[in-house]
Design a protein around this motif. Sequence first.
Motif, mmCIF file in Angstrom:
data_model
loop_
_atom_site.group_PDB
_atom_site.id
_atom_site.type_symbol
_atom_site.label_atom_id
_atom_site.label_comp_id
_atom_site.label_asym_id
_atom_site.label_seq_id
_atom_site.Cartn_x
_atom_site.Cartn_y
_atom_site.Cartn_z
ATOM 1 N N VAL A 173 40.724 58.502 67.329
ATOM 2 C CA VAL A 173 41.344 57.202 67.866
ATOM 3 C C VAL A 173 42.009 57.462 69.338
ATOM 4 C CG1 VAL A 173 41.826 56.243 65.681
ATOM 5 C CG2 VAL A 173 43.580 57.632 67.074
ATOM 6 N N PRO A 174 42.266 56.364 70.101
ATOM 7 C CA PRO A 174 42.924 56.862 71.394
ATOM 8 C C PRO A 174 44.421 57.544 71.105
ATOM 9 C CG PRO A 174 42.586 54.795 71.226
ATOM 10 C CD PRO A 174 42.106 55.018 69.808
ATOM 11 N N GLU A 175 44.674 58.113 72.153
ATOM 12 C CA GLU A 175 45.901 59.387 71.855
ATOM 13 C C GLU A 175 47.134 58.656 71.594
ATOM 14 O OE1 GLU A 175 45.645 62.458 71.455
ATOM 15 O OE2 GLU A 175 43.668 62.593 71.867
ATOM 16 N N THR A 176 47.274 57.082 72.043
ATOM 17 C CA THR A 176 48.648 56.458 71.875
ATOM 18 C C THR A 176 48.707 56.104 70.408
ATOM 19 O OG1 THR A 176 47.779 54.556 72.761
ATOM 20 C CG2 THR A 176 48.628 55.914 74.294
ATOM 21 N N THR A 177 47.677 56.204 69.565
ATOM 22 C CA THR A 177 47.536 55.702 68.110
ATOM 23 C C THR A 177 48.091 56.713 67.307
ATOM 24 O OG1 THR A 177 45.585 53.990 68.827
ATOM 25 C CG2 THR A 177 45.984 54.425 66.473
ATOM 26 N N ARG A 178 48.892 56.066 66.292
ATOM 27 C CA ARG A 178 49.341 56.919 65.198
ATOM 28 C C ARG A 178 49.067 56.197 63.919
ATOM 29 N NH1 ARG A 178 51.053 61.251 64.035
ATOM 30 N NH2 ARG A 178 53.232 61.003 63.268
ATOM 31 N N LEU A 179 48.210 56.892 63.066
ATOM 32 C CA LEU A 179 47.881 56.330 61.742
ATOM 33 C C LEU A 179 48.645 56.917 60.582
ATOM 34 C CD1 LEU A 179 44.074 56.285 62.309
ATOM 35 C CD2 LEU A 179 45.544 54.344 62.872
ATOM 36 N N VAL A 180 49.896 56.182 60.500
ATOM 37 C CA VAL A 180 50.893 56.789 59.424
ATOM 38 C C VAL A 180 51.448 55.708 58.613
ATOM 39 C CG1 VAL A 180 53.036 58.345 59.412
ATOM 40 C CG2 VAL A 180 51.536 58.702 61.401
ATOM 41 N N SER A 181 51.746 55.966 57.545
ATOM 42 C CA SER A 181 52.268 54.980 56.597
ATOM 43 C C SER A 181 53.261 56.045 55.734
ATOM 44 C CB SER A 181 51.294 54.628 55.658
ATOM 45 O OG SER A 181 50.579 55.376 54.758
ATOM 46 N N GLU A 182 53.955 55.213 54.869
ATOM 47 C CA GLU A 182 55.052 56.137 54.052
ATOM 48 C C GLU A 182 54.673 55.623 52.690
ATOM 49 O OE1 GLU A 182 59.804 55.722 53.059
ATOM 50 O OE2 GLU A 182 59.190 55.968 55.102
ATOM 51 N N VAL A 183 54.402 57.037 52.001
ATOM 52 C CA VAL A 183 53.793 56.945 50.580
ATOM 53 C C VAL A 183 54.867 57.881 49.853
ATOM 54 C CG1 VAL A 183 52.204 57.227 48.887
ATOM 55 C CG2 VAL A 183 51.656 56.268 51.285
ATOM 56 N N ASN A 184 55.469 57.141 48.916
ATOM 57 C CA ASN A 184 56.487 58.013 48.084
ATOM 58 C C ASN A 184 57.457 58.792 49.008
ATOM 59 O OD1 ASN A 184 55.302 57.221 45.659
ATOM 60 N ND2 ASN A 184 53.724 58.715 45.927
ATOM 61 N N GLY A 185 58.055 58.076 50.044
ATOM 62 C CA GLY A 185 59.046 58.738 50.838
ATOM 63 C C GLY A 185 58.305 60.058 51.790
ATOM 64 N N LYS A 186 57.075 59.997 51.841
ATOM 65 C CA LYS A 186 56.447 60.997 52.735
ATOM 66 C C LYS A 186 55.607 60.507 53.663
ATOM 67 C CE LYS A 186 55.720 64.326 48.964
ATOM 68 N NZ LYS A 186 54.608 65.053 48.403
ATOM 69 N N GLN A 187 55.648 60.904 55.130
ATOM 70 C CA GLN A 187 54.901 60.359 56.316
ATOM 71 C C GLN A 187 53.541 61.017 55.952
ATOM 72 O OE1 GLN A 187 56.856 58.476 57.680
ATOM 73 N NE2 GLN A 187 56.198 58.703 59.394
ATOM 74 N N THR A 188 52.554 59.757 55.695
ATOM 75 C CA THR A 188 51.375 60.121 55.129
ATOM 76 C C THR A 188 50.308 59.443 56.091
ATOM 77 O OG1 THR A 188 52.312 59.990 52.906
ATOM 78 C CG2 THR A 188 49.781 59.817 53.111
ATOM 79 N N ALA A 189 49.151 60.304 56.397
ATOM 80 C CA ALA A 189 48.194 59.822 57.219
ATOM 81 C C ALA A 189 47.310 58.543 56.618
ATOM 82 C CB ALA A 189 47.049 60.917 57.534
ATOM 83 N N THR A 223 49.535 64.757 61.998
ATOM 84 C CA THR A 223 49.448 66.378 61.754
ATOM 85 C C THR A 223 48.608 66.646 60.358
ATOM 86 O OG1 THR A 223 51.649 65.990 60.220
ATOM 87 C CG2 THR A 223 51.834 66.225 62.713
ATOM 88 N N LEU A 224 48.518 68.114 60.359
ATOM 89 C CA LEU A 224 47.819 68.414 59.141
ATOM 90 C C LEU A 224 48.632 68.036 57.762
ATOM 91 C CD1 LEU A 224 45.411 70.058 57.862
ATOM 92 C CD2 LEU A 224 46.866 71.983 58.025
ATOM 93 N N GLU A 225 49.741 67.928 57.856
ATOM 94 C CA GLU A 225 50.797 67.859 56.864
ATOM 95 C C GLU A 225 50.663 66.365 56.371
ATOM 96 O OE1 GLU A 225 55.620 67.996 55.263
ATOM 97 O OE2 GLU A 225 55.010 68.368 57.582
ATOM 98 N N GLU A 226 50.705 65.510 57.318
ATOM 99 C CA GLU A 226 50.404 64.195 57.239
ATOM 100 C C GLU A 226 49.034 63.840 56.507
ATOM 101 O OE1 GLU A 226 52.914 62.281 60.897
ATOM 102 O OE2 GLU A 226 50.686 62.625 61.158
ATOM 103 N N ALA A 227 48.032 64.570 56.918
ATOM 104 C CA ALA A 227 46.747 64.477 56.258
ATOM 105 C C ALA A 227 46.689 64.823 54.921
ATOM 106 C CB ALA A 227 45.685 64.918 57.166
ATOM 107 N N MET A 228 47.405 66.027 54.697
ATOM 108 C CA MET A 228 47.388 66.587 53.330
ATOM 109 C C MET A 228 48.264 65.857 52.515
ATOM 110 S SD MET A 228 45.849 69.518 53.297
ATOM 111 C CE MET A 228 46.548 70.832 52.337
ATOM 112 N N ASN A 229 49.405 65.075 52.846
ATOM 113 C CA ASN A 229 50.015 64.183 52.003
ATOM 114 C C ASN A 229 49.215 62.973 51.605
ATOM 115 O OD1 ASN A 229 52.414 65.632 52.627
ATOM 116 N ND2 ASN A 229 53.218 64.254 54.166
ATOM 117 N N ALA A 230 48.242 62.638 52.201
ATOM 118 C CA ALA A 230 47.331 61.568 51.891
ATOM 119 C C ALA A 230 46.395 61.926 50.622
ATOM 120 C CB ALA A 230 46.408 61.233 53.208
ATOM 121 N N MET A 231 46.144 63.211 50.419
ATOM 122 C CA MET A 231 45.363 63.420 49.362
ATOM 123 C C MET A 231 45.973 63.128 47.938
ATOM 124 S SD MET A 231 42.498 64.709 50.652
ATOM 125 C CE MET A 231 43.048 63.450 51.857
#
Length: 430
Positions: A317-333, A409-417
């Motif tokens: 995505v464009p560098e200004t785009t952040r695909l983040v949601s909050e799931v169970n209190g965690k920043q999640t991709a 971040t890798l953590e945000e992506a891992m949280n999505a699992m």
Amino acid sequence: MRTGKVLTGKTLIGKKRRTWKYIQWAAGGISVLFVFVCYQNMASMGNAPALEQFLNFAREETAVLAWKNCMPAMVREEEEASITPEGFLMEKIEEFYPVFGFTGTLTDYSTEIESDLNCNMVAENQQENQKEQEKEEKAKEKKESQKDEKKKKEKTAEEEKQVADAKSTDAKSKNGKAVEISREKLNDFDYLVQNFYQIDRTTTIDGSELNAQEMLAKDMKLKGGAENVQILIYHTHSQEGYADSVPGDPGSSVMALGERLTQLLEDKYGFHVMHHMGEYDVKDRDNAYSYSGPALEQILAENPSIEVVIDLHRDGVPETTRLVSEVNGKQTAQIMFFNGLSRTTANGNIAYLANPNLADNLAFSFQMKLAAEEYYPGFARATYLKGYRYNLHYRPKSLLVEVGAQTNTLEEAMNAMEPLADILHKVLAP
């Protein structure tokens, strides 16, 4: 001897003529003054003769003079018979200032025809005004009716929302859903597309393929037991990483996500999963699907028990785009499901990329997206539909998932699992 000036007859006549001339000049001056005053009065009332009236007077006077020349005796007799001091004075005035005579020929303008015409026009105008007023009243009534109808709809919608919210609360307490999406609304193709899909400009789709009722009717539950491999996870683009990934390190790329998802599905939900670590995009990313195809065929031939094939990716995505949601209190991709339709707008169906499992692929991604919306609102982006096939034809339950993007971040992506594994369990578990 008496002396004095003797007046002869000729001298007396000359003196009378001079006296008469003086009288004429005096009368002329008085007439000019009189005409001037009359004209001023007429001008002040807006009735001063116009140029056209002067011309008309000239023509009329010419005709009258001609008539007088033809009938001198009658005119002379008439003038002598009707001569009065006032007439004599007016005659002299007209001789010195002919226009004055024209003012006497003017008659009052008859307004009868004009008045009748005005009456008709007024009547017509009244009728038109009445029609316009009736139209305005009807338009006003219609507008008021529309407002009332809108209020009723808004009230109904609000009541429906309250009922839906109540049902949602009850549903959440019973089955853990955050929201309950109306199945009736999903049958509306426009609503379905606007809320669940993003269609790439290179392809097209209609309600015959995106039919919510039919897609929900397809049974996505696993048929075989966990004694054999049920789910295959692989990566067509194994080199895709995140903002803090180490290039070339499988432990910080999408492959790490595959390991985490495999662990969750096996340890938490009891599925039998194979994670394939093959790399097909190291030298030639553009042909990665062509390279991964034969490997998939071999794996599936060796493991016919595999019912689900998941290709795990990372979006760009464009560098200004952040695909983040909050799931169970965690920043999640955020994740995005992806389908290839084997059809482009320009060329129609692509025969050499035929997909006999397209309907099942669409049903699988739709059920996954619906579960994500009801249990984890905002976690799954709109499902993307594009024109080609992307190796989704090997199994009916084939799924391509984009997990976050290079800006996550890798953590945000891992949280999505974790939520992804839970959704898979909800859709697949018998």
